[in-house]
Design a protein around this motif. Structure first.
Motif: not given
Length: 316
Positions: A138-139, A142, A146, A149, A270-271, A273, A314
């Motif tokens: 996921q990370a 993204l 980014p 979904q 986790p996102n 960034s 997280i």
């Protein structure tokens, strides 16, 4: 015929395929005829908590140890003699009395991009639904895109591919090794680069876990691949330093070439960034203390990444 070695395995199609590979290899090492394999080296199927709970991420129910706990209990109780695990599912610390006795030759460590409509990860349209249960994937996805979904995807490999075929996702990410072992290579549209999608520590490798007293069993050396074991030692050192779990997005991969081992380690927000990465190497993979050097390198690089990234777990 009394069993010589009883193999504990999960019941998933992939686990049974991997355990069947090891059953045949152990049988060959012990000189067992193919016709006698089922009796001499039987597979003992064990349902794990990770298999029973399919509607939540592992980080919500206790982590990846849920794929190993019940099988480890069977080992400690003497109901089985060896467990076959996917190495990436094995926690950093071994339970008292157990050890990783052998690490067979590794399969492809890369992640696989699977899609009915799109040929590559970069081809995904803005806002596409990407299925994965891995916080790392996921990370990493993204970090590159980014706009995507990310949607939770668990279940056996064939279940995940069926959900993709049914249109629940534009694409999903899986381990190339599992698809290869199951004969599902045709589902792979792209093998993702090790640079963009640094694998989980131990991805593509298997762990043969035994009681510590059985690590010198006659078949062990025949199944252990020293270079795979060395690479995994480095990666798991990094995992230990990074407190790697299903609640942290981490990757680690060691490559061996021309007598050198080069390890790359990373942690991500986790996102997606931010991502923090370190690389290093050891110079002689045939040195007597190469395994100690490999683990030390992993611990050092992991600690450096952790110091820079801080706590990226997280929160539940």
């Amino acid at each position: 015929m009394a069993p010589l070695v009883r193999i504990g395995t999960r019941r998933s199609k992939l686990a049974l395929t991997q355990s069947g590979m090891m059953q045949r290899a152990i049988g060959r090492a012990l000189g067992v005829a193919d016709a006698d394999l089922a009796e001499a080296v039987p597979l003992v199927e064990i349902v794990t908590t990770g298999d029973r709970v399919q509607d939540r991420r592992l980080l919500e129910i206790g982590g990846k140890a849920l794929f190993t706990k019940e099988i480890e209990e069977a080992l400690l109780e003497g109901r089985v003699d060896v467990a076959v695990h996917s190495m990436k599912d094995v926690p950093a610390e071994q339970p008292h009395g157990l050890c990783i006795a052998a690490v067979p030759e590794r399969e492809d460590a890369r992640d696989a991009f699977c899609s009915e409509q799109f040929a590559t990860f970069d081809d995904l349209p803005v806002g596409a639904r990407l299925g994965t249960a891995s916080l790392r994937r996921q990370a990493q996805a993204l970090a590159l895109r980014p706009d995507l979904q990310i949607e939770m995807l668990r279940g056996n490999v064939d279940t995940r591919l069926r959900k993709l075929a049914d249109g629940e996702f534009e694409a999903i990410l899986l381990a190339t090794a599992g698809l290869n072992r199951l004969g599902f290579e045709s589902a792979i549209r792209e093998r993702l680069s090790l640079h963009d999608f640094l694998p989980a520590p131990g991805q593509g490798a298997l762990a043969l876990q035994t009681r510590a007293d059985d690590r010198e069993a006659t078949w062990v050396d025949a199944l252990n691949d020293p270079m795979t074991a060395l690479a995994v030692e480095a990666e798991r050192g990094a995992m230990t330093a990074l407190e790697g779990s299903c609640r942290t997005a981490i990757g680690a991969h060691a490559a061996i070439a021309e007598g050198h081992l080069r390890l790359t380690v990373e942690m991500l927000a986790p996102n997606g960034s931010a991502r923090w990465r370190r690389s290093g190497e050891i110079g002689d993979v045939h040195a007597a203390d190469a395994a100690d050097q490999a683990r030390a390198l992993g611990l050092t690089l992991g600690a450096e990444v952790h110091a820079q990234a801080g706590d990226q777990r997280i929160e539940l």
